[in-house]
Design a protein around this motif. Structure first.
Motif, PDB file in Angstrom:
ATOM      1  N   ARG A  14      13.977 -18.826  28.428  1.00  0.00           N
ATOM      2  CA  ARG A  14      14.268 -17.528  27.823  1.00  0.00           C
ATOM      3  C   ARG A  14      15.366 -17.702  26.785  1.00  0.00           C
ATOM      4  O   ARG A  14      16.203 -18.598  26.888  1.00  0.00           O
ATOM      5  N   ILE A  15      15.363 -16.839  25.796  1.00  0.00           N
ATOM      6  CA  ILE A  15      16.355 -16.882  24.718  1.00  0.00           C
ATOM      7  C   ILE A  15      17.641 -16.246  25.213  1.00  0.00           C
ATOM      8  O   ILE A  15      17.635 -15.147  25.754  1.00  0.00           O
ATOM      9  N   LYS A  16      18.769 -16.934  25.011  1.00  0.00           N
ATOM     10  CA  LYS A  16      20.071 -16.408  25.400  1.00  0.00           C
ATOM     11  C   LYS A  16      20.795 -15.807  24.198  1.00  0.00           C
ATOM     12  O   LYS A  16      21.356 -14.733  24.275  1.00  0.00           O
ATOM     13  N   THR A  17      20.782 -16.527  23.065  1.00  0.00           N
ATOM     14  CA  THR A  17      21.466 -16.079  21.854  1.00  0.00           C
ATOM     15  C   THR A  17      20.614 -16.415  20.636  1.00  0.00           C
ATOM     16  O   THR A  17      20.009 -17.478  20.579  1.00  0.00           O
ATOM     17  N   ILE A  18      20.594 -15.505  19.664  1.00  0.00           N
ATOM     18  CA  ILE A  18      19.859 -15.716  18.414  1.00  0.00           C
ATOM     19  C   ILE A  18      20.854 -15.715  17.264  1.00  0.00           C
ATOM     20  O   ILE A  18      21.661 -14.789  17.136  1.00  0.00           O
ATOM     21  N   VAL A  30      13.176 -20.617   9.685  1.00  0.00           N
ATOM     22  CA  VAL A  30      13.738 -21.206  10.895  1.00  0.00           C
ATOM     23  C   VAL A  30      14.934 -20.381  11.338  1.00  0.00           C
ATOM     24  O   VAL A  30      15.810 -20.051  10.542  1.00  0.00           O
ATOM     25  N   VAL A  31      14.965 -20.053  12.620  1.00  0.00           N
ATOM     26  CA  VAL A  31      16.087 -19.341  13.216  1.00  0.00           C
ATOM     27  C   VAL A  31      16.589 -20.181  14.379  1.00  0.00           C
ATOM     28  O   VAL A  31      15.805 -20.593  15.240  1.00  0.00           O
ATOM     29  N   LYS A  32      17.890 -20.460  14.413  1.00  0.00           N
ATOM     30  CA  LYS A  32      18.459 -21.224  15.515  1.00  0.00           C
ATOM     31  C   LYS A  32      18.724 -20.289  16.690  1.00  0.00           C
ATOM     32  O   LYS A  32      19.153 -19.154  16.505  1.00  0.00           O
ATOM     33  N   VAL A  33      18.433 -20.783  17.890  1.00  0.00           N
ATOM     34  CA  VAL A  33      18.657 -20.011  19.103  1.00  0.00           C
ATOM     35  C   VAL A  33      19.297 -20.901  20.160  1.00  0.00           C
ATOM     36  O   VAL A  33      19.225 -22.125  20.089  1.00  0.00           O
ATOM     37  N   ILE A  34      19.913 -20.273  21.131  1.00  0.00           N
ATOM     38  CA  ILE A  34      20.328 -20.953  22.348  1.00  0.00           C
ATOM     39  C   ILE A  34      19.389 -20.454  23.424  1.00  0.00           C
ATOM     40  O   ILE A  34      19.259 -19.250  23.636  1.00  0.00           O
ATOM     41  N   ALA A  35      18.720 -21.402  24.066  1.00  0.00           N
ATOM     42  CA  ALA A  35      17.718 -21.047  25.068  1.00  0.00           C
ATOM     43  C   ALA A  35      18.083 -21.656  26.414  1.00  0.00           C
ATOM     44  O   ALA A  35      18.667 -22.735  26.487  1.00  0.00           O
ATOM     45  N   VAL A  36      17.718 -20.953  27.467  1.00  0.00           N
ATOM     46  CA  VAL A  36      17.849 -21.461  28.825  1.00  0.00           C
ATOM     47  C   VAL A  36      16.453 -21.881  29.254  1.00  0.00           C
ATOM     48  O   VAL A  36      15.543 -21.058  29.315  1.00  0.00           O
TER      49      VAL A  36
END
Length: 82
Positions: A14-18, A30-36
């Protein structure tokens, strides 16, 4: 998500931060995300790169166009109340 090292495997998460910045690359935006991401066998390591497809829900058109008004009320109007 599919890490470059294990391109044949798919990991769900799941995506934590976009990130708010969008980069234009030769293959698309392209979009960087932080994912769990679930890593039950410990195969994923820090610093690995890869790519992912993000599934997002749909919302009705009326709701999409009213989000700016709702945000204005929640942020601006709320600050005016003593």
């Amino acid at each position: 998500a599919k890490p470059n090292a294990f391109h044949e495997k798919t990991y769900e998460g799941r995506i934590k931060t976009i990130d708010r910045n969008v980069s234009q690359k030769s293959f698309g935006r392209v979009v960087k995300v932080i994912a769990v991401v679930d890593n039950p066998q410990g195969e994923l390591k820090t610093g690995m790169t890869g790519y992912a497809k993000v599934a997002a829900g749909t919302i009705p058109v009326w709701k999409a166009f009213s989000l700016a008004l709702v945000r204005f009320v929640e942020v601006q109007v709320w600050s005016w109340i003593p």
